[in-house]
Design a protein around this motif. Structure first.
Motif, PDB file in Angstrom:
ATOM      1  N   LYS B  52      27.715-110.241 -14.183  1.00 31.80           N
ATOM      2  CA  LYS B  52      26.840-109.573 -14.994  1.00 31.80           C
ATOM      3  C   LYS B  52      26.118-108.538 -14.396  1.00 31.80           C
ATOM      4  O   LYS B  52      25.556-107.502 -15.017  1.00 31.80           O
ATOM      5  CB  LYS B  52      25.806-110.817 -15.919  1.00 31.80           C
ATOM      6  CG  LYS B  52      26.385-110.881 -17.121  1.00 31.80           C
ATOM      7  CD  LYS B  52      25.397-112.009 -17.754  1.00 31.80           C
ATOM      8  CE  LYS B  52      24.005-112.058 -17.799  1.00 31.80           C
ATOM      9  NZ  LYS B  52      23.306-113.106 -18.581  1.00 31.80           N
ATOM     10  N   ARG B  53      25.716-109.078 -13.096  1.00 29.12           N
ATOM     11  CA  ARG B  53      24.836-108.254 -12.207  1.00 29.12           C
ATOM     12  C   ARG B  53      25.717-107.011 -11.784  1.00 29.12           C
ATOM     13  O   ARG B  53      25.035-105.848 -11.710  1.00 29.12           O
ATOM     14  CB  ARG B  53      24.357-108.931 -10.947  1.00 29.12           C
ATOM     15  CG  ARG B  53      23.429-110.159 -11.448  1.00 29.12           C
ATOM     16  CD  ARG B  53      22.167-109.729 -11.776  1.00 29.12           C
ATOM     17  NE  ARG B  53      21.025-110.697 -11.867  1.00 29.12           N
ATOM     18  CZ  ARG B  53      20.927-111.522 -12.960  1.00 29.12           C
ATOM     19  NH1 ARG B  53      21.771-111.503 -13.880  1.00 29.12           N
ATOM     20  NH2 ARG B  53      20.295-112.774 -12.673  1.00 29.12           N
ATOM     21  N   ILE B  54      27.061-107.200 -11.551  1.00 28.83           N
ATOM     22  CA  ILE B  54      27.756-106.152 -11.154  1.00 28.83           C
ATOM     23  C   ILE B  54      27.854-105.102 -12.140  1.00 28.83           C
ATOM     24  O   ILE B  54      27.659-103.942 -12.073  1.00 28.83           O
ATOM     25  CB  ILE B  54      29.152-106.361 -10.742  1.00 28.83           C
ATOM     26  CG1 ILE B  54      29.203-107.303  -9.418  1.00 28.83           C
ATOM     27  CG2 ILE B  54      29.997-105.282 -10.476  1.00 28.83           C
ATOM     28  CD1 ILE B  54      30.355-107.876  -8.723  1.00 28.83           C
ATOM     29  N   ASP B  55      27.939-105.554 -13.452  1.00 31.57           N
ATOM     30  CA  ASP B  55      28.091-104.746 -14.808  1.00 31.57           C
ATOM     31  C   ASP B  55      26.815-103.990 -14.965  1.00 31.57           C
ATOM     32  O   ASP B  55      26.834-102.926 -15.258  1.00 31.57           O
ATOM     33  CB  ASP B  55      28.480-105.627 -15.890  1.00 31.57           C
ATOM     34  CG  ASP B  55      29.706-106.034 -15.846  1.00 31.57           C
ATOM     35  OD1 ASP B  55      30.064-107.202 -16.586  1.00 31.57           O
ATOM     36  OD2 ASP B  55      30.670-105.620 -15.070  1.00 31.57           O
ATOM     37  N   LEU B  56      25.761-104.484 -14.621  1.00 33.60           N
ATOM     38  CA  LEU B  56      24.602-103.909 -14.943  1.00 33.60           C
ATOM     39  C   LEU B  56      24.336-102.757 -13.688  1.00 33.60           C
ATOM     40  O   LEU B  56      23.991-101.745 -14.117  1.00 33.60           O
ATOM     41  CB  LEU B  56      23.199-104.857 -14.524  1.00 33.60           C
ATOM     42  CG  LEU B  56      22.002-104.360 -14.566  1.00 33.60           C
ATOM     43  CD1 LEU B  56      21.419-103.559 -15.618  1.00 33.60           C
ATOM     44  CD2 LEU B  56      20.956-105.221 -14.329  1.00 33.60           C
ATOM     45  N   GLY B  57      24.956-103.020 -12.551  1.00 33.40           N
ATOM     46  CA  GLY B  57      25.098-101.918 -11.592  1.00 33.40           C
ATOM     47  C   GLY B  57      25.704-100.723 -11.901  1.00 33.40           C
ATOM     48  O   GLY B  57      25.381 -99.612 -11.870  1.00 33.40           O
ATOM     49  N   ASP B  58      27.054-100.934 -12.474  1.00 31.80           N
ATOM     50  CA  ASP B  58      27.774-100.210 -12.938  1.00 31.80           C
ATOM     51  C   ASP B  58      27.182 -99.217 -13.936  1.00 31.80           C
ATOM     52  O   ASP B  58      27.233 -97.973 -14.163  1.00 31.80           O
ATOM     53  CB  ASP B  58      29.042-100.601 -13.614  1.00 31.80           C
ATOM     54  CG  ASP B  58      30.030-101.030 -12.513  1.00 31.80           C
ATOM     55  OD1 ASP B  58      30.653-101.891 -12.725  1.00 31.80           O
ATOM     56  OD2 ASP B  58      30.207-100.637 -11.193  1.00 31.80           O
ATOM     57  N   GLU B  63      24.162 -94.325 -15.819  1.00 32.98           N
ATOM     58  CA  GLU B  63      22.839 -93.805 -16.357  1.00 32.98           C
ATOM     59  C   GLU B  63      22.210 -92.696 -15.480  1.00 32.98           C
ATOM     60  O   GLU B  63      21.889 -91.722 -15.820  1.00 32.98           O
ATOM     61  CB  GLU B  63      21.658 -94.809 -16.424  1.00 32.98           C
ATOM     62  CG  GLU B  63      22.020 -96.002 -17.669  1.00 32.98           C
ATOM     63  CD  GLU B  63      21.550 -95.306 -18.991  1.00 32.98           C
ATOM     64  OE1 GLU B  63      20.292 -95.003 -19.156  1.00 32.98           O
ATOM     65  OE2 GLU B  63      22.509 -94.858 -19.616  1.00 32.98           O
ATOM     66  N   ILE B  64      22.450 -93.047 -14.172  1.00 34.74           N
ATOM     67  CA  ILE B  64      22.006 -91.925 -13.115  1.00 34.74           C
ATOM     68  C   ILE B  64      22.712 -90.646 -13.268  1.00 34.74           C
ATOM     69  O   ILE B  64      22.198 -89.384 -13.260  1.00 34.74           O
ATOM     70  CB  ILE B  64      22.034 -92.477 -11.899  1.00 34.74           C
ATOM     71  CG1 ILE B  64      21.084 -93.556 -11.591  1.00 34.74           C
ATOM     72  CG2 ILE B  64      21.826 -91.446 -10.590  1.00 34.74           C
ATOM     73  CD1 ILE B  64      21.125 -94.347 -10.355  1.00 34.74           C
ATOM     74  N   GLU B  65      24.040 -90.727 -13.180  1.00 37.39           N
ATOM     75  CA  GLU B  65      24.956 -89.455 -13.304  1.00 37.39           C
ATOM     76  C   GLU B  65      24.537 -88.721 -14.625  1.00 37.39           C
ATOM     77  O   GLU B  65      24.455 -87.494 -14.674  1.00 37.39           O
ATOM     78  CB  GLU B  65      26.407 -89.942 -13.327  1.00 37.39           C
ATOM     79  CG  GLU B  65      27.004 -90.597 -12.196  1.00 37.39           C
ATOM     80  CD  GLU B  65      28.322 -91.144 -12.273  1.00 37.39           C
ATOM     81  OE1 GLU B  65      29.068 -90.578 -13.251  1.00 37.39           O
ATOM     82  OE2 GLU B  65      28.807 -91.942 -11.559  1.00 37.39           O
ATOM     83  N   ALA B  66      24.382 -89.500 -15.641  1.00 41.68           N
ATOM     84  CA  ALA B  66      24.203 -88.708 -16.901  1.00 41.68           C
ATOM     85  C   ALA B  66      22.637 -88.094 -17.000  1.00 41.68           C
ATOM     86  O   ALA B  66      22.572 -87.081 -17.374  1.00 41.68           O
ATOM     87  CB  ALA B  66      23.963 -89.758 -18.098  1.00 41.68           C
ATOM     88  N   MET B  67      21.909 -88.659 -16.255  1.00 39.63           N
ATOM     89  CA  MET B  67      20.309 -88.165 -15.993  1.00 39.63           C
ATOM     90  C   MET B  67      20.491 -86.744 -15.292  1.00 39.63           C
ATOM     91  O   MET B  67      19.921 -85.696 -15.553  1.00 39.63           O
ATOM     92  CB  MET B  67      19.390 -88.955 -15.048  1.00 39.63           C
ATOM     93  CG  MET B  67      18.166 -88.373 -15.062  1.00 39.63           C
ATOM     94  SD  MET B  67      17.086 -89.258 -14.069  1.00 39.63           S
ATOM     95  CE  MET B  67      17.781 -89.522 -12.480  1.00 39.63           C
TER      96      MET B  67
END
Lengths: 257, 113
Positions: B52-58, B63-67
């Motif tokens: 779950k944490r790894i998925d959150l990291g992905d 999100e950062i790339e989109a920003m």
């Protein structure tokens, strides 16, 4: 089965987010210790080439080889590595520490085209440092190739391409045979961000180096920059007391009414 | 944590460091937050939780790339493309009938007592 070779031209420019300054001598923009990156329109060009390659692979109708080229000092190789990390196959660096104006770049690119014989050359519509919007058009003229500039949509056909162009006052669709020149507009695609594993892989991809002398090109500048001046500083805002005061200021001081 | 998962977590951490270099609020700020977030979860053992944490990291990577893309797109659009709405408002200001001519009553200050 079509096997395309796509040549993508890129330029290393000062990053778009940097607040630029004129240097102490007043002769040029300060570039030392300033963050540089690939020209945004060139990122869109690289992405377009990769999308063409991926579409051909997916529909199994052909293959594409993407060759990315950049003309400039040694640090331009960083830009080439970025393009290789995005998905280009190999890179060509035309090394020059001299100032390269659009005509010189177009001549260098013509020499590269004569070596590589691509089916298509993709360039950004303009570089965000000089905003010339000339290199693609000049290259088309030198090669006597058709050109589709300010592309916002590209469809490849059999030895042809149909391009939707963004022009003042609307949109125009043109069809040209290949080989041809394409320059990219902002709305063409969304460039991908290279992932770390791809950046590592990019280090192994081939990067060839040439100089202007190797290519037999005269790169002497034809334009001389006389003066560079920063724009006038913005004046502070004023608070007005009443509507009449505002109208008075708009009429007499700002002179917009 | 098993070795393949460990490898994935380290790869995720490196990817986020790489993305964080251009963070608008500062690469150091981002690095602090990133390290804090990873350190907080370092003692997890349940594979489902770790996933779950790894998925959150992905998700954060995307999100950062989109920003970054939106920031660049907005800047390019502002610099190179005329904003039709702003132009319309300026045209309206110039053509407003209360701005035409010098005899307009709006330009005369009302007497103040």
């Amino acid at each position: 089965m079509s096997n395309l070779r796509i040549l993508v031209a890129t330029k290393r420019v000062i990053d778009y987010a940097v607040k630029i300054r004129v240097n102490a001598a007043g002769s040029a923009v300060e570039t030392a210790n300033v963050k540089h990156s690939m020209n945004p329109f060139d990122e869109i060009g690289t992405e377009q080439a990769i999308q063409i390659k991926e579409a051909l692979a997916k529909s199994k109708t052909g293959t594409a080889e993407i060759v990315v080229v950049s003309c400039g000092p040694v640090k331009s190789q960083e830009t080439l590595r970025t393009a290789l990390a995005m998905g280009a196959d190999r890179a060509i660096h035309v090394d020059s520490d001299e100032e390269l104006q659009p005509l010189a770049v177009a001549k260098l690119l013509r020499a590269v085209v004569e070596k590589e014989k691509p089916d298509m050359v993709i360039l950004g519509k303009q570089a965000i440092d000089d905003d010339s919007n000339q290199t693609g058009q000049m290259l088309a003229g030198l090669l006597n190739w058709p050109q589709a500039t300010f592309a916002s949509k590209v469809e490849l056909g059999d030895k042809s391409m149909t391009v939707t162009r963004e022009v003042d006052g609307g949109v125009e669709t043109v069809k040209t045979p290949l080989p041809a020149i394409l320059t990219t507009d902002l709305r063409l695609n969304v460039p991908r961000y290279a992932s770390l594993p791809n950046i590592m892989k990019a280090k192994k991809k081939p990067l060839a180096k040439f100089t202007a002398a190797d290519l037999g090109v005269d790169i002497k500048p034809r334009l001389q920059t006389l003066k560079i001046v920063e724009p006038a500083k913005r004046q502070g805002g004023k608070i007005v007391e009443s509507v009449d005061d505002l109208v008075d200021k708009l009429k007499n001081e700002a002179k917009v009414l | 944590m098993s070795t393949p998962t460990r490898y994935r977590v380290i790869a995720l951490y490196k990817q986020l460091i790489y993305l964080g270099r251009e963070y608008p609020a500062g690469a150091d700020y981002f690095h602090k937050k990133l390290k804090g977030a990873f350190m907080k979860n370092k003692d997890l053992t349940d594979p489902a939780e770790i996933q779950k944490r790894i998925d959150l990291g992905d998700y954060v990577c995307k999100e950062i790339e989109a920003m970054y893309h939106i920031n660049k797109y907005r800047a390019m659009k502002k610099r190179y493309y005329e904003d039709a709405e702003v132009e319309n408002i300026q045209a309206k200001l110039e053509n407003a009938n209360w701005a035409q001519g010098s005899g307009s009553s709006a330009t005369q200050s009302s007497p103040r007592q």
